[in-house]
Design a protein around this motif. Sequence first.
Motif, PDB file in Angstrom:
ATOM      1  N   TRP A 162       0.833  -1.205   0.000  1.00 35.30           N
ATOM      2  CA  TRP A 162       0.000   0.000   0.000  1.00 35.30           C
ATOM      3  C   TRP A 162       0.870   1.259   0.000  1.00 35.30           C
ATOM      4  O   TRP A 162       0.565   2.232  -0.688  1.00 35.30           O
ATOM      5  CB  TRP A 162      -0.928  -0.005   1.202  1.00 35.30           C
ATOM      6  CG  TRP A 162      -2.081  -0.962   1.079  1.00 35.30           C
ATOM      7  CD1 TRP A 162      -2.238  -1.955   0.155  1.00 35.30           C
ATOM      8  CD2 TRP A 162      -3.245  -0.996   1.895  1.00 35.30           C
ATOM      9  NE1 TRP A 162      -3.410  -2.624   0.356  1.00 35.30           N
ATOM     10  CE2 TRP A 162      -4.059  -2.069   1.405  1.00 35.30           C
ATOM     11  CE3 TRP A 162      -3.681  -0.279   2.984  1.00 35.30           C
ATOM     12  CZ2 TRP A 162      -5.280  -2.386   1.996  1.00 35.30           C
ATOM     13  CZ3 TRP A 162      -4.908  -0.586   3.583  1.00 35.30           C
ATOM     14  CH2 TRP A 162      -5.698  -1.636   3.084  1.00 35.30           C
ATOM     15  N   CYS A 163       1.947   1.224   0.780  1.00 31.00           N
ATOM     16  CA  CYS A 163       2.853   2.380   0.814  1.00 31.00           C
ATOM     17  C   CYS A 163       3.507   2.597  -0.551  1.00 31.00           C
ATOM     18  O   CYS A 163       3.647   3.746  -1.001  1.00 31.00           O
ATOM     19  CB  CYS A 163       3.920   2.184   1.888  1.00 31.00           C
ATOM     20  SG  CYS A 163       3.303   2.276   3.578  1.00 31.00           S
ATOM     21  N   ASP A 164       3.890   1.510  -1.217  1.00 33.04           N
ATOM     22  CA  ASP A 164       4.508   1.624  -2.547  1.00 33.04           C
ATOM     23  C   ASP A 164       3.536   2.204  -3.564  1.00 33.04           C
ATOM     24  O   ASP A 164       3.953   2.875  -4.519  1.00 33.04           O
ATOM     25  CB  ASP A 164       5.007   0.262  -3.026  1.00 33.04           C
ATOM     26  CG  ASP A 164       6.177  -0.259  -2.192  1.00 33.04           C
ATOM     27  OD1 ASP A 164       6.819   0.564  -1.502  1.00 33.04           O
ATOM     28  OD2 ASP A 164       6.418  -1.489  -2.204  1.00 33.04           O
ATOM     29  N   LEU A 165       2.249   1.959  -3.356  1.00 31.73           N
ATOM     30  CA  LEU A 165       1.226   2.490  -4.259  1.00 31.73           C
ATOM     31  C   LEU A 165       0.857   3.929  -3.927  1.00 31.73           C
ATOM     32  O   LEU A 165       0.054   4.551  -4.646  1.00 31.73           O
ATOM     33  CB  LEU A 165      -0.039   1.622  -4.199  1.00 31.73           C
ATOM     34  CG  LEU A 165       0.085   0.194  -4.760  1.00 31.73           C
ATOM     35  CD1 LEU A 165      -1.180  -0.604  -4.444  1.00 31.73           C
ATOM     36  CD2 LEU A 165       0.333   0.237  -6.262  1.00 31.73           C
ATOM     37  N   GLY A 166       1.433   4.464  -2.833  1.00 36.49           N
ATOM     38  CA  GLY A 166       1.123   5.834  -2.430  1.00 36.49           C
ATOM     39  C   GLY A 166      -0.179   5.971  -1.670  1.00 36.49           C
ATOM     40  O   GLY A 166      -0.739   7.079  -1.580  1.00 36.49           O
ATOM     41  N   VAL A 167      -0.681   4.869  -1.107  1.00 38.92           N
ATOM     42  CA  VAL A 167      -1.940   4.895  -0.366  1.00 38.92           C
ATOM     43  C   VAL A 167      -1.726   5.581   0.983  1.00 38.92           C
ATOM     44  O   VAL A 167      -0.718   5.353   1.655  1.00 38.92           O
ATOM     45  CB  VAL A 167      -2.471   3.462  -0.145  1.00 38.92           C
ATOM     46  CG1 VAL A 167      -3.733   3.477   0.705  1.00 38.92           C
ATOM     47  CG2 VAL A 167      -2.731   2.802  -1.481  1.00 38.92           C
ATOM     48  N   THR A 168      -2.664   6.417   1.359  1.00 40.93           N
ATOM     49  CA  THR A 168      -2.642   7.053   2.681  1.00 40.93           C
ATOM     50  C   THR A 168      -3.961   6.778   3.386  1.00 40.93           C
ATOM     51  O   THR A 168      -4.989   6.527   2.738  1.00 40.93           O
ATOM     52  CB  THR A 168      -2.431   8.571   2.574  1.00 40.93           C
ATOM     53  OG1 THR A 168      -3.480   9.137   1.764  1.00 40.93           O
ATOM     54  CG2 THR A 168      -1.084   8.892   1.954  1.00 40.93           C
ATOM     55  N   GLY A 169      -3.930   6.817   4.702  1.00 41.97           N
ATOM     56  CA  GLY A 169      -5.139   6.618   5.481  1.00 41.97           C
ATOM     57  C   GLY A 169      -6.069   7.815   5.399  1.00 41.97           C
ATOM     58  O   GLY A 169      -5.748   8.845   4.803  1.00 41.97           O
ATOM     59  N   THR A 170      -7.218   7.705   6.016  1.00 41.24           N
ATOM     60  CA  THR A 170      -8.209   8.783   5.969  1.00 41.24           C
ATOM     61  C   THR A 170      -7.747  10.014   6.734  1.00 41.24           C
ATOM     62  O   THR A 170      -8.340  11.082   6.588  1.00 41.24           O
ATOM     63  CB  THR A 170      -9.556   8.299   6.541  1.00 41.24           C
ATOM     64  OG1 THR A 170      -9.361   7.802   7.873  1.00 41.24           O
ATOM     65  CG2 THR A 170     -10.122   7.180   5.688  1.00 41.24           C
ATOM     66  N   ARG A 171      -6.710   9.871   7.538  1.00 38.41           N
ATOM     67  CA  ARG A 171      -6.148  11.021   8.245  1.00 38.41           C
ATOM     68  C   ARG A 171      -4.806  11.446   7.660  1.00 38.41           C
ATOM     69  O   ARG A 171      -4.115  12.287   8.231  1.00 38.41           O
ATOM     70  CB  ARG A 171      -5.988  10.705   9.729  1.00 38.41           C
ATOM     71  CG  ARG A 171      -7.312  10.457  10.444  1.00 38.41           C
ATOM     72  CD  ARG A 171      -7.110  10.273  11.931  1.00 38.41           C
ATOM     73  NE  ARG A 171      -8.371  10.086  12.630  1.00 38.41           N
ATOM     74  CZ  ARG A 171      -8.491   9.944  13.952  1.00 38.41           C
ATOM     75  NH1 ARG A 171      -7.394   9.962  14.695  1.00 38.41           N
ATOM     76  NH2 ARG A 171      -9.661   9.788  14.510  1.00 38.41           N
ATOM     77  N   GLY A 172      -4.438  10.856   6.534  1.00 36.19           N
ATOM     78  CA  GLY A 172      -3.227  11.276   5.847  1.00 36.19           C
ATOM     79  C   GLY A 172      -1.974  10.501   6.187  1.00 36.19           C
ATOM     80  O   GLY A 172      -0.911  10.765   5.630  1.00 36.19           O
TER      81      GLY A 172
END
Length: 413
Positions: free
Chosen positions: A201-211
């Motif tokens: 997820w980090c490699d895909l640039g995914v962030t949580g709902t709080r950033g």
Amino acid sequence: MSYARTSEDVRQRDGHGVRYQVRICERIAREHGCAVIASYSDNGCSASRPSVVRPAFERLLADLTRGRTESGQRIGGVVCVADDRLYRRAEDLARFHAALTSALGRIQLDARGVRNPYTHEGLLQAVRSLDDAVTETRNRSRRVADWHWGRAVEGVPHSGPRPFGWQEDRIRLLTTEARLVEQAINDRIEGKAVWAIAREWCDLGVTGTRGGRPSAQTVTQIITAPRVCGYRANRGDLLLDPATELPVLGQWDPIVTPQLWRAACATFAPGSLYLHRGTGAPRRGGSRSAPRYLATGLLRCGALRPDGTVCRGAVCASKGRSLRSPYAYSCRSCRRCSISGPLVDEALERLLFGEHGATRGVSSAERRRWQSGQMGLEEKRKTLASLLVHCVVRPGVKGDRSWDFSRVEPVWR
């Protein structure tokens, strides 16, 4: 001196609540021929939670004890809009009363008028105010809990930030995130490590709902939350319909089937799953693990902060670095105070079984059972809790390896 406090400032976040209280305090002071020489404000700080440190309140106590403000002006008393702004716990009342009456001639002002803190009636009035505040806190907590339960049984989505995988309405799915959650659940069932999913997820640039960047714990919380299959949870427990004993269905679109969700949950050991958002959420396995050390939860930090206030943060157990101290207690708030675990345990025994401890209800039979090893850890902790509010741990001297038992200062009940 005036003191103002609000418990929450989640909407405007501009401190308007404490500003209004300061204005009211100034008006009350003028009505009684006084002037406010210093104002102390804690915005968004609860007074009913022991873990919350109120910096302005600590400065207020320090200045009262010293007798002068930081600018050198002599203190003649304290004004606030109501007692529950100052304290909602007996410990804080005792500390405030001791600081206020540490010098003669001081008064306390509120909307009801002048109070003499040195008289028996003045102290009784403070105690009655504390009792009213505690009752109101309990009633409010019950009302809030009932409100959340009522929403939960109707399947209303959780309040707060939107959950990962759903749009802002918390009903419709956010396709890109929902696909990630569904794939993560399938990958987990097939044996993939959670940390590997988080890294993807980090490699895909995914962030949580709080950033924030996804971690293994974040992924675990997301894929094991009952909401992913449409089930509703309340206070960490899967909510069941009282009539059918079946899980309550939420009003939102599910990401996966209940079968897939249960299969994903089964890949984790009992007690390692979070049922709803937040690191402080109760675990799926039920009750928390029992404390492993004698003084866990009983210690408070006595180190001074840079602003001169006492930290009073929780001093928690951690692994030690030597055979003599295989575990230690350290402050997680200021990180300026640490003490050997065995030293604390021996200091507690000295407090209990010394000449002072003998006058506080420790019987000779209890002493024999304690020192012979017949008394278990949980019973020892209950004995300590019945006699002590907590113990303040003073910082040690750097480089001094001697055991100074006086560093553990008791606050007796």
